[in-house]
Design an enzyme around this catalytic site. Structure first.
Site, PDB file in Angstrom:
ATOM      1  N   GLN A  53      -4.467  -1.564   9.999  1.00 32.61           N
ATOM      2  CA  GLN A  53      -3.922  -3.504   9.351  1.00 32.61           C
ATOM      3  C   GLN A  53      -4.850  -4.079  10.166  1.00 32.61           C
ATOM      4  O   GLN A  53      -4.594  -4.150  11.186  1.00 32.61           O
ATOM      5  CB  GLN A  53      -2.771  -3.504   8.574  1.00 32.61           C
ATOM      6  CG  GLN A  53      -2.714  -4.886   8.001  1.00 32.61           C
ATOM      7  CD  GLN A  53      -3.328  -4.802   6.804  1.00 32.61           C
ATOM      8  OE1 GLN A  53      -3.291  -3.583   6.577  1.00 32.61           O
ATOM      9  NE2 GLN A  53      -3.792  -5.662   5.597  1.00 32.61           N
ATOM     10  N   ASP A  84     -10.836   2.975   4.405  1.00 30.63           N
ATOM     11  CA  ASP A  84     -10.865   1.700   4.245  1.00 30.63           C
ATOM     12  C   ASP A  84     -12.673   1.336   4.453  1.00 30.63           C
ATOM     13  O   ASP A  84     -12.709   0.162   3.509  1.00 30.63           O
ATOM     14  CB  ASP A  84     -10.362   0.965   5.511  1.00 30.63           C
ATOM     15  CG  ASP A  84      -9.002   0.574   5.603  1.00 30.63           C
ATOM     16  OD1 ASP A  84      -9.210  -0.726   3.988  1.00 30.63           O
ATOM     17  OD2 ASP A  84      -8.029  -0.797   5.950  1.00 30.63           O
ATOM     18  N   LYS A 131       0.463  -0.997   0.310  1.00 32.52           N
ATOM     19  CA  LYS A 131      -0.153  -0.081   0.351  1.00 32.52           C
ATOM     20  C   LYS A 131       0.694   0.995  -0.054  1.00 32.52           C
ATOM     21  O   LYS A 131       0.846   1.938  -0.708  1.00 32.52           O
ATOM     22  CB  LYS A 131      -0.851  -0.220   1.111  1.00 32.52           C
ATOM     23  CG  LYS A 131      -2.294  -1.252   1.305  1.00 32.52           C
ATOM     24  CD  LYS A 131      -2.800  -0.864   2.536  1.00 32.52           C
ATOM     25  CE  LYS A 131      -3.874  -2.707   2.274  1.00 32.52           C
ATOM     26  NZ  LYS A 131      -4.585  -2.525   3.618  1.00 32.52           N
TER      27      LYS A 131
HETATM   28  N1  GUN Z   1      -6.961  -6.747   5.816  1.00 31.50           N
HETATM   29  C1  GUN Z   1      -7.124  -7.891   5.156  1.00 31.50           C
HETATM   30  N2  GUN Z   1      -7.739  -6.814   4.456  1.00 31.50           N
HETATM   31  C2  GUN Z   1      -7.562  -5.422   4.893  1.00 31.50           C
HETATM   32  C3  GUN Z   1      -8.335  -4.236   4.322  1.00 31.50           C
HETATM   33  O1  GUN Z   1      -8.747  -3.971   3.535  1.00 31.50           O
HETATM   34  N3  GUN Z   1      -7.836  -3.162   5.311  1.00 31.50           N
HETATM   35  C4  GUN Z   1      -6.570  -3.635   6.783  1.00 31.50           C
HETATM   36  N4  GUN Z   1      -6.929  -2.267   6.804  1.00 31.50           N
HETATM   37  N5  GUN Z   1      -6.656  -4.397   6.351  1.00 31.50           N
HETATM   38  C5  GUN Z   1      -6.811  -5.559   6.425  1.00 31.50           C
END
Ligand code: GUN
Length: 295
Positions: A102, A125, A58
């Site tokens: 995350q 998110d 990311k």
């Molecule tokens: N863990 C798995 N997918 C995601 C996501 O799209 N965002 C976050 N913050 N954690 C995740």
């Protein structure tokens, strides 16, 4: 008799590259107008290998489109109160447009409490209940990255969705549940008749065989076999798993929730793994960050 169709690959890397070029151009405009580019922060608690890889991708994607990014690494032992206070700091930080925490978080932390503490205007998110509610009602807000990335991919390849039967396998808060909502909305992509299948579904193959569009987010490698798929279906594979493979230099290969080689010949279109949904998810996060910056 089975009729073999030639399938189109729904190439998330190509679609992402095209969308990210547009995002990069917008980032330059933002920088010229405001003196700084869009800025995303990612909070990583602990050292889970997969989470580390995702967060690093990311941050790298931000660099690729000219966004600023900040990776905040916190120890596995951080208390819930300490993490909450970090979230509150990020909410107030005027130099920051959006941030993510995350998941998964260590088991001593209540992830719902953390999500609730995030300012919905910075929740890129789309996990905060305010954004989930806005999505359900079709109001403006942030859509969760994976379902929104899948919608962008279907749009990029002009996949017809009106009146189709869309079967979503897996009901997670992050993927399956929001995906089912988006595919049922009066929008494009959308206007599907939606079935949300899950671990308690009876005779799942009988349901998946009815799918014109099959979206699989069950988290089990190779779960969907050729006999579970209708001829001509569009198949979207959200899974990504490391399978030990001694013939590879890395010692593993990546595989989705779908048995690609067996299923692809039956499909009109299918996503590869890797290079399908994954890059689109990150592109959606970039789009949400740009949107947060322009709010
Ligand atoms: N863990 C798995 N997918 C995601 C996501 O799209 N965002 C976050 N913050 N954690 C995740």
């Amino acid at each position: 008799m089975s009729v073999l169709t030639s399938h189109q690959l729904l190439d998330g890397k190509r679609a992402s590259d095209a969308i990210r070029r547009e995002i990069a151009a917008k980032a330059l405009e933002v920088k010229a107008a405001r003196g700084r580019p869009p800025h995303l922060a990612a909070v990583l608690v602990g050292s889970d290998g997969a989470s580390q890889t995702y967060v690093e991708s990311k941050v790298k994607a931000c660099d690729g489109v000219g966004f600023r990014s900040t990776l905040i690494r916190l120890p596995e032992t951080i208390s819930e109160e300490e993490l909450l206070s970090r979230v509150k700091q990020l909410n107030k930080d005027k130099e920051l447009d959006g941030f993510i925490v995350q998941l998964p978080l260590p088991s001593h932390i209540d992830a719902d409490r953390i999500t609730l503490a995030i300012d919905p205007a910075k929740d890129v998110d789309g996990f905060h209940p305010v954004n989930v509610g806005n999505m359900v009602l079709g109001l403006p807000g942030f859509l969760p990255a994976t379902p929104s990335g899948i919608c962008e991919l279907l749009r990029h390849y002009s996949i017809a969705t009106v009146g189709k039967h869309c079967v979503v396998v897996g009901r997670s808060n992050i993927v399956g549940t929001p995906m089912s909502i988006l595919m049922g909305r009066n929008a494009y992509p959308g206007n599907c008749t939606v079935t949300l299948a899950h671990s308690r579904t009876v005779d799942l193959p009988a349901i998946t065989r009815q799918a014109d569009i099959l979206i699989v987010a069950i988290g089990k490698p190779g779960f969907i076999t050729a006999d579970m798929v209708k001829e001509g279906a569009v198949v979207v594979d959200v899974g990504i798993h490391r399978i030990p493979d001694a013939t590879r230099k890395s010692g593993f290969r990546l595989m989705g929730d779908v048995q690609f080689d067996a299923v692809a010949p039956k499909c009109s279109a299918i996503t590869p793994v890797p290079g399908g949904v994954g890059p689109m998810t990150i592109t959606s996060l970039l789009l949400n960050t740009l949107k947060a910056c322009l709010l």
